[in-house]
Design a protein around this motif. Structure first.
Motif, PDB file in Angstrom:
ATOM      1  N   ARG A  75       0.942  -1.359  -0.108  1.00  0.00           N
ATOM      2  CA  ARG A  75      -0.035   0.058  -0.073  1.00  0.00           C
ATOM      3  C   ARG A  75       0.831   1.272  -0.012  1.00  0.00           C
ATOM      4  O   ARG A  75       2.064   1.145   0.140  1.00  0.00           O
ATOM      5  N   ASN A  76       0.303   2.430  -0.157  1.00  0.00           N
ATOM      6  CA  ASN A  76       0.797   3.509  -0.071  1.00  0.00           C
ATOM      7  C   ASN A  76       0.228   4.484   1.294  1.00  0.00           C
ATOM      8  O   ASN A  76      -0.297   3.807   1.990  1.00  0.00           O
ATOM      9  N   ASN A  77       0.949   5.468   1.307  1.00  0.00           N
ATOM     10  CA  ASN A  77       0.658   6.687   2.541  1.00  0.00           C
ATOM     11  C   ASN A  77       0.535   5.789   3.771  1.00  0.00           C
ATOM     12  O   ASN A  77      -0.496   5.717   4.363  1.00  0.00           O
ATOM     13  N   PRO A  78       1.736   5.407   4.205  1.00  0.00           N
ATOM     14  CA  PRO A  78       1.560   4.745   5.578  1.00  0.00           C
ATOM     15  C   PRO A  78       1.273   5.665   6.829  1.00  0.00           C
ATOM     16  O   PRO A  78       0.862   5.250   7.867  1.00  0.00           O
ATOM     17  N   GLN A  79       1.163   7.072   6.673  1.00  0.00           N
ATOM     18  CA  GLN A  79       0.662   7.830   7.511  1.00  0.00           C
ATOM     19  C   GLN A  79      -0.919   8.211   7.522  1.00  0.00           C
ATOM     20  O   GLN A  79      -1.375   8.985   8.052  1.00  0.00           O
ATOM     21  N   ALA A  80      -1.473   7.530   6.324  1.00  0.00           N
ATOM     22  CA  ALA A  80      -2.965   7.759   6.251  1.00  0.00           C
ATOM     23  C   ALA A  80      -3.724   7.625   7.539  1.00  0.00           C
ATOM     24  O   ALA A  80      -4.617   8.462   7.771  1.00  0.00           O
ATOM     25  N   GLU A  81      -3.837   6.665   8.258  1.00  0.00           N
ATOM     26  CA  GLU A  81      -4.274   6.389   9.480  1.00  0.00           C
ATOM     27  C   GLU A  81      -4.258   7.723  10.540  1.00  0.00           C
ATOM     28  O   GLU A  81      -4.997   7.962  11.216  1.00  0.00           O
ATOM     29  N   ALA A  82      -3.047   8.088  10.650  1.00  0.00           N
ATOM     30  CA  ALA A  82      -2.732   9.194  11.583  1.00  0.00           C
ATOM     31  C   ALA A  82      -3.306  10.537  11.097  1.00  0.00           C
ATOM     32  O   ALA A  82      -3.786  11.323  11.947  1.00  0.00           O
ATOM     33  N   ARG A  83      -3.556  10.574   9.946  1.00  0.00           N
ATOM     34  CA  ARG A  83      -3.992  11.791   9.366  1.00  0.00           C
ATOM     35  C   ARG A  83      -5.564  11.675   9.799  1.00  0.00           C
ATOM     36  O   ARG A  83      -6.100  12.790   9.728  1.00  0.00           O
ATOM     37  N   ILE A  84      -6.279  10.423   9.326  1.00  0.00           N
ATOM     38  CA  ILE A  84      -7.479  10.196   9.757  1.00  0.00           C
ATOM     39  C   ILE A  84      -8.010  10.468  11.106  1.00  0.00           C
ATOM     40  O   ILE A  84      -9.107  11.093  11.378  1.00  0.00           O
ATOM     41  N   LEU A  85      -6.943  10.004  12.217  1.00  0.00           N
ATOM     42  CA  LEU A  85      -7.169  10.257  13.383  1.00  0.00           C
ATOM     43  C   LEU A  85      -7.050  11.568  13.902  1.00  0.00           C
ATOM     44  O   LEU A  85      -8.096  12.184  14.621  1.00  0.00           O
ATOM     45  N   GLU A  86      -6.239  12.548  13.110  1.00  0.00           N
ATOM     46  CA  GLU A  86      -6.181  13.810  13.470  1.00  0.00           C
ATOM     47  C   GLU A  86      -7.676  14.648  13.052  1.00  0.00           C
ATOM     48  O   GLU A  86      -8.135  15.384  13.754  1.00  0.00           O
TER      49      GLU A  86
END
Length: 185
Positions: free
Chosen positions: A26-37
């Motif tokens: 997958r891409n964007n390993p930081q996606a979940e952190a951005r969603i949580l923010e």
């Protein structure tokens, strides 16, 4: 960007199954952190949060009902007062009552995040735009997977993500980074 006081955050398919290694790179390993923010900011602001859960019709799916993959990841579990939409196809508007719920609440602006960019995110954002909603997609709060194109060439998750966002931006939705959305909350 101007964010309305009742702009809804739509979080798509943040279920345990999406973490299965068999789905590939997958891409964007930081996606979940951005969603949580975004989720934390939405909750603090009192804006509506809508969680979308996929209930697959295919027993081979990571989202097949009756197994743990269909459950929300704990960090994305809906809280009291937050809406839950369950779908059986990628588009969160199809046969779910989402449109009626949004219109009934007077919500015209949507911020869409989640997975997979090329599938549920793109189809939901396309329908939102087609129905006249002002849709925003947070590009860094979505992710997807490597995928073969129609002719069999393997495309990287980054390319699939970029193409999906390109399909959406300017026609069905406005694609921005989560920082721009957070600054408007």
């Amino acid at each position: 960007m101007e964010l309305q006081a009742n702009a809804a955050l739509i979080i798509i398919d943040q279920q345990k199954g999406i973490l299965q290694p068999r789905l590939g790179r997958r891409n964007n390993p930081q996606a979940e952190a951005r969603i949580l923010e975004l989720l934390e900011r939405w909750r603090r602001s009192g804006r509506p949060v809508i969680h979308v859960q996929h209930l697959s019709c295919s027993p081979e799916s990571v989202f097949w009902p009756g197994q743990s993959g269909v459950e929300f990841q704990e960090r994305f579990a809906p809280q009291a007062g937050e809406r839950l939409i369950q779908k059986q196809v990628p588009d969160a508007f199809c046969a779910t009552g989402l449109e009626a719920m949004l219109r009934g609440a007077g919500i015209g602006q949507l911020v869409i995040v989640g997975v997979a960019t090329h599938n549920s995110v793109e189809s939901t954002a396309r329908t939102a735009g087609n129905l006249g909603f002002e849709a925003w997609v947070a590009e860094d709060a979505c992710f997807t997977f490597d995928k073969a194109d129609f002719f069999g060439a393997l495309r990287s998750a980054e390319d699939v993500h970029a193409m999906s966002l390109g399909n959406l931006h300017g026609e069905y939705a406005t694609v921005v980074g989560s920082g721009e959305i957070l600054a408007a909350v």
